[in-house]
Write a protein that holds these residues in place. Structure first.
Motif, mmCIF file in Angstrom:
data_model
loop_
_atom_site.group_PDB
_atom_site.id
_atom_site.type_symbol
_atom_site.label_atom_id
_atom_site.label_comp_id
_atom_site.label_asym_id
_atom_site.label_seq_id
_atom_site.Cartn_x
_atom_site.Cartn_y
_atom_site.Cartn_z
ATOM 1 N N TYR A 53 -7.521 36.682 -2.366
ATOM 2 C CA TYR A 53 -8.691 36.699 -1.499
ATOM 3 C C TYR A 53 -9.734 37.625 -2.127
ATOM 4 O O TYR A 53 -9.540 38.834 -2.220
ATOM 5 N N LEU A 54 -10.856 37.042 -2.595
ATOM 6 C CA LEU A 54 -11.892 37.820 -3.267
ATOM 7 C C LEU A 54 -12.858 38.476 -2.286
ATOM 8 O O LEU A 54 -13.422 39.530 -2.572
ATOM 9 N N LEU A 67 -18.365 35.771 -8.518
ATOM 10 C CA LEU A 67 -16.931 35.741 -8.234
ATOM 11 C C LEU A 67 -16.077 35.910 -9.486
ATOM 12 O O LEU A 67 -14.865 36.098 -9.393
ATOM 13 N N LEU A 68 -16.701 35.856 -10.657
ATOM 14 C CA LEU A 68 -15.938 35.927 -11.900
ATOM 15 C C LEU A 68 -15.393 37.315 -12.197
ATOM 16 O O LEU A 68 -14.380 37.448 -12.880
ATOM 17 N N ASN A 69 -16.063 38.349 -11.712
ATOM 18 C CA ASN A 69 -15.645 39.723 -12.009
ATOM 19 C C ASN A 69 -15.750 40.595 -10.771
ATOM 20 O O ASN A 69 -16.591 41.483 -10.695
ATOM 21 N N VAL A 70 -14.885 40.355 -9.797
ATOM 22 C CA VAL A 70 -14.853 41.176 -8.588
ATOM 23 C C VAL A 70 -13.952 42.362 -8.883
ATOM 24 O O VAL A 70 -12.751 42.197 -9.081
ATOM 25 N N PRO A 71 -14.529 43.579 -8.939
ATOM 26 C CA PRO A 71 -13.764 44.739 -9.392
ATOM 27 C C PRO A 71 -12.553 45.091 -8.525
ATOM 28 O O PRO A 71 -11.493 45.381 -9.048
ATOM 29 N N SER A 72 -12.698 45.088 -7.226
ATOM 30 C CA SER A 72 -11.560 45.444 -6.371
ATOM 31 C C SER A 72 -11.623 44.644 -5.072
ATOM 32 O O SER A 72 -12.158 45.101 -4.074
#
Length: 98
Positions: free
Chosen positions: A12-13, A54-59
């Protein structure tokens, strides 16, 4: 938004909150790297979200913000996008009597 690269381990982003208030109806169409979202909620307009976020969601999970908003249509039932021209058409809108 849910990452399903590994279908047995979905991640889940996060979510994109509504532009106005909760409504039982949403319609979302994608074109290139963007999602276009309409709702029957009064004054919702068209939310635009850049899906490359959405490609680089840190946390995860994160609460995302709209990339852009077009408010001149008020509420709408659907949105259609002509993929040959890139034009979006709002359907069942409170603007222009539908």
């Amino acid at each position: 938004f849910v990452e399903i690269t590994s279908p047995t381990s979905p991640v889940y982003l996060g979510k994109l909150p509504t532009h106005t208030f909760s409504s039982s109806w949403r319609d979302i169409k994608t074109y290139n790297d963007h999602a276009f979202i309409v709702s029957e909620a009064s004054g919702h307009g068209v939310q635009v979200f850049d899906l490359t976020e959405l490609l680089n969601v840190p946390s995860p999970p994160s609460t995302f913000s709209s990339t852009a908003h077009y408010g001149s249509v008020g509420s709408a039932h659907n949105i259609a996008i002509n993929e040959d021209t890139g034009f979006a058409y709002v359907v069942g809108s409170s603007a222009c009597n539908g």
